[in-house]
Scaffold this motif. Sequence first.
Motif, mmCIF file in Angstrom:
data_model
loop_
_atom_site.group_PDB
_atom_site.id
_atom_site.type_symbol
_atom_site.label_atom_id
_atom_site.label_comp_id
_atom_site.label_asym_id
_atom_site.label_seq_id
_atom_site.Cartn_x
_atom_site.Cartn_y
_atom_site.Cartn_z
ATOM 1 N N ALA A 88 0.809 -1.219 0.000
ATOM 2 C CA ALA A 88 0.000 0.000 0.000
ATOM 3 C C ALA A 88 0.842 1.270 0.000
ATOM 4 N N GLY A 89 2.161 1.140 0.041
ATOM 5 C CA GLY A 89 3.036 2.310 0.031
ATOM 6 C C GLY A 89 3.171 2.984 1.370
ATOM 7 N N GLU A 90 2.812 2.285 2.458
ATOM 8 C CA GLU A 90 2.825 2.901 3.782
ATOM 9 C C GLU A 90 4.194 2.874 4.454
ATOM 10 N N LEU A 91 5.127 2.084 3.925
ATOM 11 C CA LEU A 91 6.436 1.933 4.570
ATOM 12 C C LEU A 91 7.576 2.259 3.603
ATOM 13 N N ASP A 92 7.335 3.153 2.682
ATOM 14 C CA ASP A 92 8.328 3.420 1.642
ATOM 15 C C ASP A 92 9.668 3.893 2.188
ATOM 16 N N GLN A 93 9.662 4.556 3.347
ATOM 17 C CA GLN A 93 10.918 5.048 3.914
ATOM 18 C C GLN A 93 11.820 3.911 4.382
ATOM 19 N N TRP A 94 11.286 2.675 4.441
ATOM 20 C CA TRP A 94 12.062 1.518 4.857
ATOM 21 C C TRP A 94 12.646 0.743 3.678
#
Length: 267
Positions: A222-228
């Motif tokens: 869903a693109g909720e953890l892109d910073q990881w």
Amino acid sequence: MPELSGVALVTGASTGIGRHLVEGLAARGMAVAGLARDADRLRTAMDEVASATGARTLAVAADVTDRASVEAAVAEVVEKLGQVDLLVNNAGLIDEYEVPVWEADADQWWDVVASHVRGAQLTIRHVVPWMVLRNRGRVVNIASGMSTRANPDYSAYSVAKTGLMRLTESLATALEGSDVRAFDVAPGVVDTPMTRSMHMWQGFTDWTPPEAVVELVAAIAAGELDQWTGRFVRAGKDDLDVLRATSPEDAARRLRLRPYGDTDPLA
């Protein structure tokens, strides 16, 4: 529970964690293609998921270590479901015997490493170029606690999972500036036939719920953890809300040498 769309491709899909991921992603709205070597078991699993969720599923028998097999499998997925939005590299073998590396059967040892590393590289080779062209997509490589620490009895599995972790970071670095991301997801200790077969987990009861793995992968999709991207996250230990609110810096959750002191020339 995030609602998802698009097409997911999961390897090692007929049993264990792969089977849980197929059903969880399908229940959240994705069309899901599953790859595995055992055609009959895979077809049964995918049909069961379609019946339970109403989602579109596709069973594609393939050996992830065989280049032609992977190329044909991906082509079939694209033809029947569309371009892949989420690739989950889950397929992989375990050491046949729990012995030190010098006692391991050389061919089986390399088969284990190839199943994880060559398998992931081949699917990446045939899926990610189209993600780059469309400028969207997520790749999840299923990691392990043994990605980050040695195990004397599972040397091939440890080497494979460590190699896979480095592959993830290499991929993520190459994708910088695009909306294609790559992640290491360690599932914890899920109650599967593979973990049940491992001596180190005999008598173990504190299993990681499969739904925790599904929720983590769904959040990535869903693109909720892109910073990881390019980093290691662990189902059952990492809190999703904390991950969403945290932007890791420097070498956090990446493979690095630890300096022996302030004067270490390699620091």
